[in-house]
Enzyme design. Sequence first.
Site, PDB file in Angstrom:
ATOM      1  N   LYS A  97       5.655  -5.517   5.209  1.00  0.00           N
ATOM      2  CA  LYS A  97       5.804  -4.095   5.543  1.00  0.00           C
ATOM      3  C   LYS A  97       6.944  -3.918   6.540  1.00  0.00           C
ATOM      4  O   LYS A  97       6.961  -4.577   7.593  1.00  0.00           O
ATOM      5  CB  LYS A  97       4.521  -3.601   6.213  1.00  0.00           C
ATOM      6  CG  LYS A  97       3.635  -2.728   5.347  1.00  0.00           C
ATOM      7  CD  LYS A  97       2.439  -2.286   6.197  1.00  0.00           C
ATOM      8  CE  LYS A  97       1.661  -1.185   5.570  1.00  0.00           C
ATOM      9  NZ  LYS A  97       0.496  -0.805   6.396  1.00  0.00           N
TER      10      LYS A  97
HETATM   11  O1  G3P Z   1      -2.178   1.474   7.256  1.00  0.00           O
HETATM   12  C1  G3P Z   1      -1.456   2.652   7.176  1.00  0.00           C
HETATM   13  C2  G3P Z   1      -2.283   3.921   7.191  1.00  0.00           C
HETATM   14  O2  G3P Z   1      -3.199   3.911   6.129  1.00  0.00           O
HETATM   15  C3  G3P Z   1      -2.881   4.277   8.516  1.00  0.00           C
HETATM   16  O3  G3P Z   1      -3.883   5.233   8.413  1.00  0.00           O
HETATM   17  O4  G3P Z   1      -5.760   6.516   9.400  1.00  0.00           O
HETATM   18  O5  G3P Z   1      -4.233   5.216  10.924  1.00  0.00           O
HETATM   19  O6  G3P Z   1      -3.452   7.304   9.807  1.00  0.00           O
HETATM   20  P1  G3P Z   1      -4.355   6.098   9.705  1.00  0.00           P
END
Ligand code: G3P
Length: 220
Positions: A83
């Site tokens: 990533k």
């Molecule tokens: O891993 C990336 C993403 O899915 C993060 O999600 O819930 O931290 O906005 P969130």
Amino acid sequence: MKLFLDTANIDEIREINAWGVLGGVTTNPSLVAKEASDPGRVWKEILAEVDGPISLETTELEAGPMYDQGVRLAQMAPNAVVKVPMTPDGLAAGTRLVADGVRINVTLVFSPAQAILAAEIGADIVSPFLGRLDDVASDGMDVLRRICDLYEVQGYQTSVLAASLRHPMHVVEAALAGADIATMPYGVFKQLVKHPLTDIGLDKFLQDWKALQEELEKGA
Ligand code: G3P
């Protein structure tokens, strides 16, 4: 649409993997930090547990060190996907990694314009963050739809991974929009399987079955 878990917790991964529906895993530095353990050990365990692509995120900010870190992450296992963030340095490091044959996932994507850049460098995956857009009063699902549409029009091969999903309807809407992958926290995965009528129906079936067994025992 493939279903991925957005977690670095091996117990959550093992539980969902046993259902037979887990296509891969996404991790990020915050998720790995929650495990309070050596990141290398955490990643290795996940890479060995799930056959599908596992996203491991770089933490270097400059293109050179980010590329070096990406090479090291990619060498951990054949199913490792590196990533890189949607920044000029992330694009530069990502371009070099793609040239080396490394699969990359461009993360922290919040607009169709950024998604075009990810596709143009040959990313394997682009990760638009829906929930975080909703958090700032933008329409995350609309951004996802526009990315899916423009990838279709342009014939881009990059997979669209709907990230930052917060509830089951995000998953359903992402599937309808044409996302290739949806990654979600453990809690959302568990919500996907649940329906009160399933529980009520199962209870009734089992009650009736038990009543029949009791009748048969009486008659024996
Ligand atoms: O891993 C990336 C993403 O899915 C993060 O999600 O819930 O931290 O906005 P969130």
